[in-house]
Design a protein around this motif. Structure first.
Motif, PDB file in Angstrom:
ATOM      1  N   LEU A 292       0.824  -1.197   0.000  1.00 29.40           N
ATOM      2  CA  LEU A 292       0.000   0.000   0.000  1.00 29.40           C
ATOM      3  C   LEU A 292       0.863   1.253   0.000  1.00 29.40           C
ATOM      4  N   GLY A 293       1.903   1.267   0.834  1.00 26.81           N
ATOM      5  CA  GLY A 293       2.780   2.426   0.860  1.00 26.81           C
ATOM      6  C   GLY A 293       3.452   2.662  -0.478  1.00 26.81           C
ATOM      7  N   TYR A 294       3.853   1.567  -1.125  1.00 21.75           N
ATOM      8  CA  TYR A 294       4.486   1.686  -2.443  1.00 21.75           C
ATOM      9  C   TYR A 294       3.504   2.244  -3.469  1.00 21.75           C
ATOM     10  N   GLN A 295       2.258   1.761  -3.451  1.00 19.53           N
ATOM     11  CA  GLN A 295       1.259   2.235  -4.410  1.00 19.53           C
ATOM     12  C   GLN A 295       0.944   3.714  -4.199  1.00 19.53           C
ATOM     13  N   LEU A 296       0.804   4.115  -2.949  1.00 22.89           N
ATOM     14  CA  LEU A 296       0.502   5.519  -2.668  1.00 22.89           C
ATOM     15  C   LEU A 296       1.637   6.422  -3.147  1.00 22.89           C
ATOM     16  N   ALA A 297       2.864   5.998  -2.908  1.00 25.17           N
ATOM     17  CA  ALA A 297       4.014   6.808  -3.312  1.00 25.17           C
ATOM     18  C   ALA A 297       4.192   6.794  -4.832  1.00 25.17           C
ATOM     19  N   SER A 298       3.994   5.636  -5.441  1.00 25.99           N
ATOM     20  CA  SER A 298       4.203   5.513  -6.888  1.00 25.99           C
ATOM     21  C   SER A 298       3.199   6.338  -7.675  1.00 25.99           C
ATOM     22  N   PHE A 299       1.934   6.298  -7.246  1.00 27.55           N
ATOM     23  CA  PHE A 299       0.889   7.015  -7.976  1.00 27.55           C
ATOM     24  C   PHE A 299       0.752   8.465  -7.532  1.00 27.55           C
ATOM     25  N   ASP A 300       1.592   8.865  -6.572  1.00 22.14           N
ATOM     26  CA  ASP A 300       1.603  10.264  -6.133  1.00 22.14           C
ATOM     27  C   ASP A 300       0.227  10.726  -5.674  1.00 22.14           C
ATOM     28  N   ARG A 305      -3.818  17.610  -1.566  1.00 21.98           N
ATOM     29  CA  ARG A 305      -4.840  17.167  -0.636  1.00 21.98           C
ATOM     30  C   ARG A 305      -6.079  16.681  -1.381  1.00 21.98           C
ATOM     31  N   ASN A 306      -6.241  17.058  -2.648  1.00 22.91           N
ATOM     32  CA  ASN A 306      -7.394  16.606  -3.416  1.00 22.91           C
ATOM     33  C   ASN A 306      -7.329  15.124  -3.729  1.00 22.91           C
ATOM     34  N   GLY A 307      -6.140  14.542  -3.521  1.00 25.19           N
ATOM     35  CA  GLY A 307      -5.986  13.135  -3.838  1.00 25.19           C
ATOM     36  C   GLY A 307      -6.950  12.257  -3.092  1.00 25.19           C
ATOM     37  N   CYS A 308      -7.312  12.601  -1.871  1.00 26.14           N
ATOM     38  CA  CYS A 308      -8.251  11.811  -1.078  1.00 26.14           C
ATOM     39  C   CYS A 308      -9.251  12.727  -0.409  1.00 26.14           C
ATOM     40  N   ASP A 309      -9.605  13.839  -1.025  1.00 27.54           N
ATOM     41  CA  ASP A 309     -10.482  14.817  -0.395  1.00 27.54           C
ATOM     42  C   ASP A 309     -11.944  14.513  -0.619  1.00 27.54           C
ATOM     43  N   SER A 310     -12.343  13.370  -0.262  1.00 28.17           N
ATOM     44  CA  SER A 310     -13.755  13.037  -0.373  1.00 28.17           C
ATOM     45  C   SER A 310     -14.088  11.951   0.611  1.00 28.17           C
ATOM     46  N   ASP A 311     -15.282  12.001   1.169  1.00 26.76           N
ATOM     47  CA  ASP A 311     -15.737  10.945   2.053  1.00 26.76           C
ATOM     48  C   ASP A 311     -16.368   9.811   1.279  1.00 26.76           C
ATOM     49  N   GLU A 312     -16.468   9.951  -0.030  1.00 23.88           N
ATOM     50  CA  GLU A 312     -17.090   8.916  -0.827  1.00 23.88           C
ATOM     51  C   GLU A 312     -16.170   7.715  -0.955  1.00 23.88           C
ATOM     52  N   PRO A 313     -16.732   6.505  -1.065  1.00 25.85           N
ATOM     53  CA  PRO A 313     -15.909   5.304  -1.235  1.00 25.85           C
ATOM     54  C   PRO A 313     -15.077   5.387  -2.508  1.00 25.85           C
ATOM     55  N   HIS A 314     -13.914   4.795  -2.473  1.00 25.13           N
ATOM     56  CA  HIS A 314     -13.024   4.652  -3.630  1.00 25.13           C
ATOM     57  C   HIS A 314     -12.490   5.987  -4.138  1.00 25.13           C
ATOM     58  N   SER A 315     -12.512   7.038  -3.306  1.00 23.62           N
ATOM     59  CA  SER A 315     -12.004   8.319  -3.785  1.00 23.62           C
ATOM     60  C   SER A 315     -10.520   8.252  -4.081  1.00 23.62           C
ATOM     61  N   CYS A 316      -9.772   7.505  -3.239  1.00 26.36           N
ATOM     62  CA  CYS A 316      -8.334   7.365  -3.488  1.00 26.36           C
ATOM     63  C   CYS A 316      -8.089   6.525  -4.736  1.00 26.36           C
ATOM     64  N   SER A 317      -8.904   5.535  -4.961  1.00 23.68           N
ATOM     65  CA  SER A 317      -8.732   4.676  -6.138  1.00 23.68           C
ATOM     66  C   SER A 317      -8.946   5.476  -7.407  1.00 23.68           C
ATOM     67  N   ARG A 318      -9.977   6.332  -7.401  1.00 31.07           N
ATOM     68  CA  ARG A 318     -10.236   7.120  -8.603  1.00 31.07           C
ATOM     69  C   ARG A 318      -9.076   8.083  -8.871  1.00 31.07           C
ATOM     70  N   SER A 319      -8.499   8.622  -7.794  1.00 27.95           N
ATOM     71  CA  SER A 319      -7.348   9.515  -7.972  1.00 27.95           C
ATOM     72  C   SER A 319      -6.180   8.762  -8.586  1.00 27.95           C
ATOM     73  N   THR A 320      -6.014   7.510  -8.188  1.00 25.40           N
ATOM     74  CA  THR A 320      -4.942   6.697  -8.717  1.00 25.40           C
ATOM     75  C   THR A 320      -5.145   6.401 -10.190  1.00 25.40           C
ATOM     76  N   ALA A 321      -6.385   6.093 -10.537  1.00 25.30           N
ATOM     77  CA  ALA A 321      -6.676   5.811 -11.938  1.00 25.30           C
ATOM     78  C   ALA A 321      -6.409   7.043 -12.789  1.00 25.30           C
ATOM     79  N   ALA A 322      -6.773   8.216 -12.253  1.00 23.23           N
ATOM     80  CA  ALA A 322      -6.509   9.443 -13.013  1.00 23.23           C
ATOM     81  C   ALA A 322      -5.026   9.668 -13.181  1.00 23.23           C
ATOM     82  N   ALA A 323      -4.261   9.352 -12.135  1.00 21.05           N
ATOM     83  CA  ALA A 323      -2.812   9.533 -12.236  1.00 21.05           C
ATOM     84  C   ALA A 323      -2.220   8.611 -13.282  1.00 21.05           C
ATOM     85  N   GLU A 324      -2.775   7.377 -13.394  1.00 16.13           N
ATOM     86  CA  GLU A 324      -2.268   6.428 -14.385  1.00 16.13           C
ATOM     87  C   GLU A 324      -2.556   6.912 -15.800  1.00 16.13           C
ATOM     88  N   ARG A 325      -3.719   7.543 -15.961  1.00 15.32           N
ATOM     89  CA  ARG A 325      -4.048   8.052 -17.293  1.00 15.32           C
ATOM     90  C   ARG A 325      -3.136   9.221 -17.677  1.00 15.32           C
TER      91      ARG A 325
END
Length: 325
Positions: A292-300, A305-325
């Protein structure tokens, strides 16, 4: 040494013979006392004893003087230390939560200029310095400037937010930041209280009256205060409290901190920290903390703070997907 050998062999030599000055100065040759100005040899050990006598006497006198000096200074030192212990103790250990609270309240009754407080976790984490909430209205009546620092985790504690709302209207300034150094109370920059972190019972504190230490603590508070956010500005931004807390947890996770350290730094319980980490790990499908630490660091994810600025489920995952794109 030739002259010395001759004097020893013949028993005496004439003073008119060439004699090195060193033999006379060392006392190896002395007048025979016979009236003919002859010189006789003196055994070296005798000459040494005669020559060293005045030096040894001088050394003994100096040693005696040194002994007297040390004795006098020693007496004065003990008197000084005794006076300091009785009259001026710049840092004192206070035991007992009720005693700590009483001393803070007593000091606050004389507060005339400024009260600064750092309570990382809000009102729920005041064990180390006791219940200081009652001093706020008393100090406010005298028009004293009051500044209080909390961590963002305090936003999830209802009583703390109600306390802030009630006293902000009376002029108390509140700010929040991701991390705050430990609990602190400074009154008029002349007396300070901090928890004694050596004791895990949270029932001991240090009362500090040393001007240098108080200046150091107050300056540290001022530095953090400048970087902290006003509570009313946080409300305007409408930043979800849970997302802010989670962002702080994940940032410390990436730094390699344990759950216990993260909990202590952010004023949370270890279980709350573990629950946040598990929720994010499930979103990422991480099989371990290291992954998990590696994934968070790799995907920046934590770059903003917008990376996880939501109480909605999967907000961090969506940020990661956007970073990959």
């Amino acid at each position: 040494m030739t002259v010395y050998r001759k004097a020893m062999r013949e028993g005496a030599i004439r003073a008119t013979d060439p004699v090195p000055d060193c033999l006379l100065q060392l006392g190896l040759l002395v007048p025979a006392g016979t009236g003919d100005e002859s010189l006789v040899a003196v055994p070296p050990d005798v000459a040494a004893a005669v020559a060293s006598g005045p030096i040894e006497a001088s050394i003994s006198a100096q040693q005696w003087a040194l002994s007297l000096l040390r004795g006098a200074i020693g007496s004065a030192t003990e008197t000084y230390r005794s006076h300091v212990r009785e009259a001026e103790i710049p840092v004192r250990l206070i035991r007992g939560r009720d005693v700590i609270t009483e001393l803070i309240h007593a000091a606050a009754t004389n507060c005339a200029q400024e009260l600064i407080v750092a309570l990382p976790g809000g009102l729920r984490h005041m064990d180390g310095i006791g219940n200081i909430a009652p001093i706020y209205p008393e100090v406010a009546k005298r028009g004293v400037r009051q500044r209080t620092l909390h961590q963002h985790t305090a936003r999830t504690h209802g009583p703390t937010m109600q306390f802030i709302d009630a006293h902000a209207a009376a002029g108390v300034e509140f700010r929040m930041i991701d991390e705050v150094f430990n609990q602190l109370v400074v009154i008029d920059r002349s007396i300070a209280f901090v928890p004694d972190q050596r004791d895990e019972s949270t029932s001991t504190a240090l009362l500090i009256e040393h001007p240098g230490l108080i200046h150091y603590l107050a300056s540290g508070f001022d530095d953090v205060w400048i970087r902290a956010e006003r509570v009313d500005q946080i409300s305007v931004h409408n930043r979800p409290a849970t997302a802010t807390v989670r962002h702080s947890i994940l940032r410390l996770l990436v730094d390699g901190r344990t759950d216990q350290v993260i909990a202590r730094r952010l004023g949370l319980s270890p279980r709350t920290v573990a629950n946040h980490i598990k929720a994010v790990a499930d979103e990422f499908g991480s099989r371990s903390r290291a992954q998990l630490g590696y994934q968070l660091a790799s995907f920046d994810v934590l770059a903003t703070r917008n990376g996880c600025d939501s109480d909605e489920p999967h907000s961090c995952s969506r940020s990661t997907a956007a970073a990959e794109r």
